[in-house]
Design a protein around this motif. Structure first.
Motif, PDB file in Angstrom:
ATOM      1  N   CYS A  42       0.839  -1.194   0.000  1.00  0.00           N
ATOM      2  CA  CYS A  42       0.000   0.000   0.000  1.00  0.00           C
ATOM      3  C   CYS A  42       0.883   1.257   0.000  1.00  0.00           C
ATOM      4  O   CYS A  42       0.655   2.205  -0.755  1.00  0.00           O
ATOM      5  CB  CYS A  42      -0.912  -0.036   1.219  1.00  0.00           C
ATOM      6  SG  CYS A  42      -1.904   1.433   1.439  1.00  0.00           S
ATOM      7  N   ARG A  43       1.915   1.235   0.834  1.00  0.00           N
ATOM      8  CA  ARG A  43       2.823   2.387   0.923  1.00  0.00           C
ATOM      9  C   ARG A  43       3.524   2.620  -0.415  1.00  0.00           C
ATOM     10  O   ARG A  43       3.645   3.747  -0.884  1.00  0.00           O
ATOM     11  CB  ARG A  43       3.862   2.137   2.023  1.00  0.00           C
ATOM     12  CG  ARG A  43       4.944   3.202   2.088  1.00  0.00           C
ATOM     13  CD  ARG A  43       5.886   2.996   3.239  1.00  0.00           C
ATOM     14  NE  ARG A  43       6.774   1.843   3.068  1.00  0.00           N
ATOM     15  CZ  ARG A  43       7.783   1.551   3.881  1.00  0.00           C
ATOM     16  NH1 ARG A  43       8.034   2.312   4.915  1.00  0.00           N
ATOM     17  NH2 ARG A  43       8.536   0.506   3.662  1.00  0.00           N
ATOM     18  N   ARG A  44       3.971   1.526  -1.023  1.00  0.00           N
ATOM     19  CA  ARG A  44       4.673   1.637  -2.295  1.00  0.00           C
ATOM     20  C   ARG A  44       3.785   2.248  -3.369  1.00  0.00           C
ATOM     21  O   ARG A  44       4.195   3.109  -4.144  1.00  0.00           O
ATOM     22  CB  ARG A  44       5.183   0.245  -2.698  1.00  0.00           C
ATOM     23  CG  ARG A  44       5.510   0.037  -4.165  1.00  0.00           C
ATOM     24  CD  ARG A  44       6.561  -1.023  -4.358  1.00  0.00           C
ATOM     25  NE  ARG A  44       7.784  -0.670  -3.623  1.00  0.00           N
ATOM     26  CZ  ARG A  44       8.672   0.203  -4.047  1.00  0.00           C
ATOM     27  NH1 ARG A  44       8.497   0.801  -5.207  1.00  0.00           N
ATOM     28  NH2 ARG A  44       9.731   0.488  -3.333  1.00  0.00           N
ATOM     29  N   GLU A  45       2.518   1.801  -3.397  1.00  0.00           N
ATOM     30  CA  GLU A  45       1.609   2.319  -4.422  1.00  0.00           C
ATOM     31  C   GLU A  45       1.354   3.811  -4.207  1.00  0.00           C
ATOM     32  O   GLU A  45       1.373   4.593  -5.158  1.00  0.00           O
ATOM     33  CB  GLU A  45       0.290   1.534  -4.401  1.00  0.00           C
ATOM     34  CG  GLU A  45       0.466   0.140  -5.003  1.00  0.00           C
ATOM     35  CD  GLU A  45      -0.711  -0.798  -4.711  1.00  0.00           C
ATOM     36  OE1 GLU A  45      -0.616  -1.975  -5.099  1.00  0.00           O
ATOM     37  OE2 GLU A  45      -1.704  -0.340  -4.080  1.00  0.00           O
ATOM     38  N   LEU A  46       1.133   4.200  -2.973  1.00  0.00           N
ATOM     39  CA  LEU A  46       0.911   5.626  -2.686  1.00  0.00           C
ATOM     40  C   LEU A  46       2.140   6.447  -3.069  1.00  0.00           C
ATOM     41  O   LEU A  46       2.032   7.536  -3.621  1.00  0.00           O
ATOM     42  CB  LEU A  46       0.601   5.824  -1.197  1.00  0.00           C
ATOM     43  CG  LEU A  46      -0.776   5.336  -0.722  1.00  0.00           C
ATOM     44  CD1 LEU A  46      -0.848   5.331   0.798  1.00  0.00           C
ATOM     45  CD2 LEU A  46      -1.872   6.229  -1.301  1.00  0.00           C
ATOM     46  N   ALA A  47       3.320   5.895  -2.769  1.00  0.00           N
ATOM     47  CA  ALA A  47       4.560   6.610  -3.073  1.00  0.00           C
ATOM     48  C   ALA A  47       4.750   6.751  -4.583  1.00  0.00           C
ATOM     49  O   ALA A  47       5.106   7.818  -5.082  1.00  0.00           O
ATOM     50  CB  ALA A  47       5.751   5.890  -2.440  1.00  0.00           C
ATOM     51  N   ASP A  48       4.499   5.652  -5.310  1.00  0.00           N
ATOM     52  CA  ASP A  48       4.657   5.696  -6.768  1.00  0.00           C
ATOM     53  C   ASP A  48       3.711   6.711  -7.397  1.00  0.00           C
ATOM     54  O   ASP A  48       4.101   7.463  -8.287  1.00  0.00           O
ATOM     55  CB  ASP A  48       4.413   4.308  -7.369  1.00  0.00           C
ATOM     56  CG  ASP A  48       5.593   3.380  -7.125  1.00  0.00           C
ATOM     57  OD1 ASP A  48       6.655   3.901  -6.701  1.00  0.00           O
ATOM     58  OD2 ASP A  48       5.466   2.158  -7.338  1.00  0.00           O
ATOM     59  N   ASP A  49       2.465   6.729  -6.901  1.00  0.00           N
ATOM     60  CA  ASP A  49       1.488   7.689  -7.435  1.00  0.00           C
ATOM     61  C   ASP A  49       2.007   9.114  -7.339  1.00  0.00           C
ATOM     62  O   ASP A  49       1.789   9.929  -8.217  1.00  0.00           O
ATOM     63  CB  ASP A  49       0.184   7.631  -6.624  1.00  0.00           C
ATOM     64  CG  ASP A  49      -0.627   6.395  -6.982  1.00  0.00           C
ATOM     65  OD1 ASP A  49      -0.270   5.748  -7.996  1.00  0.00           O
ATOM     66  OD2 ASP A  49      -1.590   6.080  -6.254  1.00  0.00           O
ATOM     67  N   GLN A  50       2.681   9.418  -6.241  1.00  0.00           N
ATOM     68  CA  GLN A  50       3.117  10.800  -6.023  1.00  0.00           C
ATOM     69  C   GLN A  50       4.569  11.014  -6.383  1.00  0.00           C
ATOM     70  O   GLN A  50       5.112  12.093  -6.172  1.00  0.00           O
ATOM     71  CB  GLN A  50       2.911  11.175  -4.544  1.00  0.00           C
ATOM     72  CG  GLN A  50       1.478  11.029  -4.102  1.00  0.00           C
ATOM     73  CD  GLN A  50       1.315  11.289  -2.616  1.00  0.00           C
ATOM     74  OE1 GLN A  50       1.604  12.372  -2.136  1.00  0.00           O
ATOM     75  NE2 GLN A  50       0.884  10.288  -1.881  1.00  0.00           N
ATOM     76  N   ASN A  51       5.210   9.948  -6.862  1.00  0.00           N
ATOM     77  CA  ASN A  51       6.619  10.015  -7.211  1.00  0.00           C
ATOM     78  C   ASN A  51       7.494  10.516  -6.053  1.00  0.00           C
ATOM     79  O   ASN A  51       8.296  11.431  -6.194  1.00  0.00           O
ATOM     80  CB  ASN A  51       6.814  10.895  -8.451  1.00  0.00           C
ATOM     81  CG  ASN A  51       8.207  10.738  -9.015  1.00  0.00           C
ATOM     82  OD1 ASN A  51       8.841   9.691  -8.801  1.00  0.00           O
ATOM     83  ND2 ASN A  51       8.707  11.767  -9.675  1.00  0.00           N
TER      84      ASN A  51
END
Ligand code: ADP
Ligand code: ZN
Length: 598
Positions: free
Chosen positions: A536-545
């Motif tokens: 979940c953290r990775r996906e949120l981080a990727d979304d916001q770069n």
């Protein structure tokens, strides 16, 4: 709850200040000037970020690290703090917009490179802005003696001259006495308070080995301890960086080179991958790292010896900023010493400067050869006293055997002397071992009284003796004459039999780092939930770069996995979950918890 405690909890999500933080922060809030020396990972950022919010106006943070500013601003924005940066990557329209926001009082924190700050136009602007404070990060850059000197930092004396009523805080992780004095003078902090908190980094394990086959040694170190971890491998030259990176790739690692000879885009790309991806190994020259703000670097390795203990401490200090166990690993040999001495001789600078460099190099050598606790020696170098051996360095874990090398040293010194102080290590060893070589016959060295007196030791043992004699300053290496050994005045008492000398017995080092240092998941954490939260953290981080830890760091995520909060109240009690992150991410992570645990 006081103002600053409220800010700590609501903005940053933390319950308590660390020991020195509270005092520093209240001093700064009340308008004092401060110098703060605090180890990496000690929590320097909070020392100016909390006052920036507690005081009216905009805080200016001076930093030489343009590449990091975007990440820093991103991280602050995640906390709902109004931040921006002004540097050469922005066009004039963007700069203008930020300046307008500053004038209107719409920004809490602005990062600036020093060369930008000292421009007349910038100074003029700043006079019209309500300023809360100046924070001078990486303050050791003002020191001309230091290894990171930046000429632009000298210009920062204008802050004291032109903005006398705006409090200044200078921060750095490494500064010996001389550097501290320079920081105080140049930034006008004489009448301010000076905080020097401990240098110790107890979670870092130190290991230094004799160089035999550097690559094999490194590979073994990484494979046993850090097969899936992020780390940095330092090399002295660009060519060696390239070579080592390619070789590590061939061994199946995600290794990327980084040095000043690569073009800007490649460098930025490799740095970004190191920050954003798991388990990237950066192979780099010292061009890499100042202020690299990655908390979960699990190891730092050196394939060449740094020139000073300051550099060694700063480079190794990039490991384990999150406080979790981390390893450092270095191999060194006589060749390193010779190469560094040569570089020093070739460098520009006056005699005094060279002498100071030489002393620093000798201290570094002493650290390599020491047979007692490395941490005690390191801290001692920075003027700090550790009463007991640390138990977390190679010499503590498996104390190196020593032997009385007095007689061997006498033989080595006198063979050097009698052959005219004109030959390098290999030939002098041939004399000692009574070898029949062409060179021996050519110079008639079989006639020397020391010929063959050293048959009791093998070539490796003799090499070890010479290395330690050089490292401890009893023998010098004359580089102008192809590495000829020359006696130093200091060896007299040994030759005369007035002083005995113990040496390290070089044995193949046991692996003292075999403890798995990949942060082991504590027993009370559900592995499935942990993995789900990480995804979940990775996906949120990727979304916001942004890097994953900007969303939540490992510590916060682990606590979340342990507690498994199901309500906003429970979620906000997790350390590292402030109001803004609760609002932004609370529901998302609670959904993951509900889905995983049912
Ligand atoms: P430094 O700049 O000194 O190397 P940082 O400011 O990056 O260190 O802080 C290191 C880590 O410690 C960061 O993840 C930060 O959020 C955390 N930290 C700092 N102060 C506190 C505190 N009072 N409570 C909990 N965590 C803190
Ligand atoms: Zn120790």
């Amino acid at each position: 709850m006081s103002d600053i405690h409220h800010i700590l909890k609501s903005r940053f999500g933390y319950d308590q200040f660390r020991p020195a933080q509270e005092q520093i922060i209240s001093d700064l809030v009340s308008g004092e000037n401060l110098m703060v020396i605090m180890p990496t990972g000690g929590g320097k950022s909070l020392c100016y970020q909390v006052p920036a919010l507690a005081r009216a106006g905009c805080a200016i943070v001076v930093s030489p690290l343009i590449a990091l500013m975007q990440d820093q601003v991103n991280a602050l924005s995640q906390l709902g703090i109004r931040a921006a940066f002004i540097n050469s990557t922005l066009d004039s329209r963007q700069v203008y917009a930020i300046e307008q926001e500053m004038l209107k009082g719409e920004l809490d924190i602005v990062y600036m490179a020093p060369e930008r700050l000292v421009l007349p136009d910038t100074l003029k602007l700043l006079k019209r802005v309500q300023l809360s404070l100046f924070a001078i990060d990486e303050a050791h850059c003002v020191s001309q003696w230091g290894h990171d000197f930046r000429a632009d930092y000298l210009g920062l004396s204008v802050l004291a001259e032109q903005f006398a009523d705006v409090p200044r805080i200078a921060l750095t992780a490494t500064a010996d006495k001389r550097t501290r004095t320079e920081i105080i003078e140049r930034l006008g902090l004489q009448s301010g308070r000076h905080y020097v908190t401990g240098f110790d980094r107890p979670n870092i394990r130190y290991q230094i080995e004799l160089k035999r086959n550097a690559k094999t040694q490194l590979l073994k170190f990484i494979k046993t301890n850090h097969a899936n971890d992020a780390g940095v491998v330092y090399c002295m030259s660009r060519a060696k960086v390239e070579d080592t990176a390619i070789w590590l790739q061939g061994e199946g690692f995600n290794a990327l080179p980084y040095h000043a000879g690569l073009d800007v885009t490649t460098r930025a790309n490799h740095q970004a991958r190191f920050l954003r991806e798991d388990s990237v190994i950066i192979v780099a020259t010292i061009a890499f790292g100042m202020g690299i703000d990655k908390p979960d670097v699990r190891f730092v390795a050196h394939l060449d010896m740094p020139k000073t203990i300051e550099a060694y401490y700063q480079e190794t200090g990039r490991a384990g900023r999150d406080g979790e166990p981390a390893n450092t690993f270095m191999v060194y040999g006589l060749q390193d010493v010779i190469k560094l001495r040569q570089m020093m001789l070739d460098s520009e600078g006056n005699e005094e400067h060279k002498r100071a460099e030489q002393q620093r190099l000798n201290a570094m050598l002493g650290l390599c050869e020491i047979t007692s606790c490395r941490r005690q020696a390191l801290l001692n170098y920075f003027g700090e006293y550790l009463p007991k051996p640390c138990g977390n360095c190679d010499t503590c874990i498996s104390p190196p055997p020593t032997w009385d090398a007095t007689t061997a040293a006498q033989k080595a010194l006198s063979a050097t002397y009698r052959s005219g102080q004109r030959f390098g290590v290999s030939h002098v060893i041939d004399i000692l071992r009574g070898s029949d070589t062409q060179k021996i016959r050519q110079f008639g060295h079989q006639e020397l009284s020391t010929f063959g007196v050293g048959k009791d030791l093998d070539v490796d043992q003799w090499r070890s003796v010479f290395r330690q004699l050089v490292a401890r300053g009893y023998l010098d290496v004359d580089l102008a004459r192809f590495g000829a050994l020359v006696l130093n005045e200091r060896c007299r008492p040994i030759l005369k039999g007035e002083q005995s000398i113990d040496m390290r017995r070089d044995v193949k080092t046991k692996n003292t780092t075999s403890r798995r240092t990949r942060t082991p998941l504590p027993d009370d954490i559900d592995v499935g939930l942990w993995e789900a939260l990480r995804t979940c953290r990775r996906e949120l981080a990727d979304d916001q770069n942004v890097p994953p830890y900007v969303i939540f760091n490992d510590k916060t995520l682990q606590e979340m996995a342990r507690v498994a909060p199901r309500s906003y109240a429970e979620m906000s009690a997790i350390s590292g979950v402030g109001d803004r992150k609760l609002e932004k991410y609370g529901a998302t992570f609670m959904r993951v918890i509900n889905q995983t645990l049912g």
